[in-house]
Design an enzyme around this catalytic site. Structure first.
Site, PDB file in Angstrom:
ATOM      1  N   ARG A   1      -6.813   8.357 -10.408  1.00  0.00           N
ATOM      2  CA  ARG A   1      -7.413   8.690  -9.100  1.00  0.00           C
ATOM      3  C   ARG A   1      -6.315   9.142  -8.127  1.00  0.00           C
ATOM      4  O   ARG A   1      -5.249   8.540  -8.022  1.00  0.00           O
ATOM      5  CB  ARG A   1      -8.137   7.466  -8.554  1.00  0.00           C
TER       6      ARG A   1
ATOM      7  N   THR B   1      -1.252   3.802   3.399  1.00  0.00           N
ATOM      8  CA  THR B   1      -0.689   5.107   3.743  1.00  0.00           C
ATOM      9  C   THR B   1       0.146   5.173   5.008  1.00  0.00           C
ATOM     10  O   THR B   1      -0.368   5.019   6.102  1.00  0.00           O
ATOM     11  CB  THR B   1      -1.820   6.152   3.936  1.00  0.00           C
TER      12      THR B   1
ATOM     13  N   THR C   1       1.783   6.960  -0.190  1.00  0.00           N
ATOM     14  CA  THR C   1       0.882   5.821  -0.402  1.00  0.00           C
ATOM     15  C   THR C   1       0.823   5.441  -1.878  1.00  0.00           C
ATOM     16  O   THR C   1       1.136   6.268  -2.752  1.00  0.00           O
ATOM     17  CB  THR C   1      -0.542   6.186   0.073  1.00  0.00           C
TER      18      THR C   1
ATOM     19  N   SER D   1       0.807  -1.219   0.000  1.00  0.00           N
ATOM     20  CA  SER D   1       0.000   0.000   0.000  1.00  0.00           C
ATOM     21  C   SER D   1       0.844   1.275   0.000  1.00  0.00           C
ATOM     22  O   SER D   1       0.296   2.373   0.042  1.00  0.00           O
ATOM     23  CB  SER D   1      -0.956   0.002   1.188  1.00  0.00           C
TER      24      SER D   1
ATOM     25  N   THR E   1      -5.129   8.430   7.257  1.00  0.00           N
ATOM     26  CA  THR E   1      -5.050   7.170   6.536  1.00  0.00           C
ATOM     27  C   THR E   1      -6.474   6.696   6.289  1.00  0.00           C
ATOM     28  O   THR E   1      -7.390   7.117   6.983  1.00  0.00           O
ATOM     29  CB  THR E   1      -4.251   6.136   7.358  1.00  0.00           C
ATOM     30  N   GLY E   2      -6.642   5.852   5.290  1.00  0.00           N
ATOM     31  CA  GLY E   2      -7.987   5.361   4.999  1.00  0.00           C
ATOM     32  C   GLY E   2      -8.505   5.935   3.693  1.00  0.00           C
ATOM     33  O   GLY E   2      -7.724   6.308   2.812  1.00  0.00           O
TER      34      GLY E   2
HETATM   35  N1  GLY Z   1      -5.409   7.497   2.176  1.00  0.00           N
HETATM   36  C1  GLY Z   1      -4.886   7.068   0.972  1.00  0.00           C
HETATM   37  C2  GLY Z   1      -5.765   7.188  -0.176  1.00  0.00           C
HETATM   38  O1  GLY Z   1      -6.973   7.246  -0.048  1.00  0.00           O
HETATM   39  O2  GLY Z   1      -5.256   7.203  -1.278  1.00  0.00           O
END
Ligand code: GLY
Length: 338
Positions: free
Chosen positions: A226, A198, A216, A79, A249-250
């Site tokens: 994206r 992340t 990330t 990730s 994060t998330g």
């Molecule tokens: N928090 C990382 C992302 O949504 O790309």
């Protein structure tokens, strides 16, 4: 009389300075306790690299860059960085941002072929008048700066992507590519302890200065192009040396909608503790999506200018790593709303 007035004024000034001195000295001593905090369990190894610098009196900015590079080069980490899972088209695109004690910041988004986007983000900050470079422009800049162009799609990541392709139905809403009832290639559910994303890292150095870094590969199997919260200053990362720093994060879309990290810092400015500021930022996300948060994970992590740290997440499972002179590898479970 005038001389007496001047004398009295000078005396009052001098005594108020004397009275003020111990308070300033106390603050200086308190601020001089270096500390680094990072999201998730892989933050422990990242903190160790940052601590190498902080413990020798080094700059927080150098510490967070060195720390963030650890998961970026970890081939087991899908990730962040080099071994990050690709997008829907099989392309590994990376996001990163960095911010220093002066409010300088730099970021790259959707950059391909560069294993250490955090270091490119720092070059954007230090070598250009800009804050954010994206896609091909970010790659071109990185190559001009001497970064090696590499193929980042590891055999393991490619296998996972091809397995996803066989079953995938892309539904372009946040967090859709890995629903909570669906096993992920990482063996878990998005946002849980086995499938976290992340690294956000915040450091306070011995000089009382704060810096932060965030890096990330974003959502696995995302639409090409994206970009999440991590390279967006104020969303995935924010630092104000007078107040504190925050990272997230998330699911980045929800963090961007709520300008999450800036919000956390502003709440700390209003007197909230780091944990309470993170809790309130999570509450704002939930308030906007009262029926849609069951499968959603967002976690915030904050460090104030005194070195106090705190975190909060929507769901259980978020943890953060802390490293300072008294504890080198502490991993702390964050509190959560659900
Ligand atoms: N928090 C990382 C992302 O949504 O790309």
């Amino acid at each position: 009389m005038a001389d007496r007035r001047t004398f009295l004024k000078d005396s009052i000034l001098a005594s108020s300075l004397l009275l003020a001195t111990p308070a300033r000295a106390t603050a200086a001593v308190k601020r001089a306790s270096a500390r680094v905090v990072s999201t998730w369990d892989f933050g422990v190894a990242a903190n160790a690299a940052a601590w190498e610098i902080l413990s020798k009196g080094g700059r927080a900015l150098d510490a967070v860059e060195a720390g963030a590079r650890v998961p970026e080069q970890d081939l087991r980490n899908h990730s962040v960085g080099r071994a990050g899972y690709p997008d829907r088209d099989g392309r590994v695109t990376l996001d990163a941002s960095i911010m220093d004690e002066h409010g300088n910041c730099g970021a790259v988004a959707a950059i391909e072929h560069i294993a250490h986007p955090i270091s490119v983000a720092r070059r954007v900050m230090e070598k250009t008048p800009h804050v954010l470079l994206v896609g091909d422009g970010a790659l071109q800049f990185a190559i001009e700066q001497g970064f090696a162009k590499e193929d980042l799609l590891t055999p393991e990541s490619e296998t996972a992507w091809r397995a996803w392709l066989k079953t995938a139905h892309y539904d372009p809403v946040a967090n859709s590519e890995v629903k909570s009832d669906q096993a992920t290639p990482a063996g878990g559910v998005r946002g849980d302890a086995r499938n976290h994303d992340t690294i956000g890292m915040l450091a306070l150095d011995a000089h009382g200065n704060l810096s932060g870094a965030c890096t990330t590969s974003g959502m696995a199997w995302k639409l090409h192009g994206r970009v999440g919260d991590s390279p967006i200053i104020g969303a995935g990362l924010y630092v104000d040396n007078d107040v504190g720093a925050a990272t997230s994060t998330g699911v980045g879309e929800e963090v961007i909608r709520n300008v999450g990290s800036f919000l956390v810092v502003e709440l700390m400015r209003q007197g909230r503790s780091p944990e309470d500021a993170c809790r309130e930022a999570v509450a704002r996300i939930i308030k906007r999506k009262p029926h849609g948060v069951k499968d959603l994970q967002v976690g915030f992590l904050a460090l104030n200018r005194h070195g106090d740290a705190g975190a909060w997440a929507i769901q259980k499972g978020f943890s953060y790593a802390v490293c300072d002179a008294s504890k080198q590898d502490a991993l702390i479970p964050a509190k959560s709303t659900f």
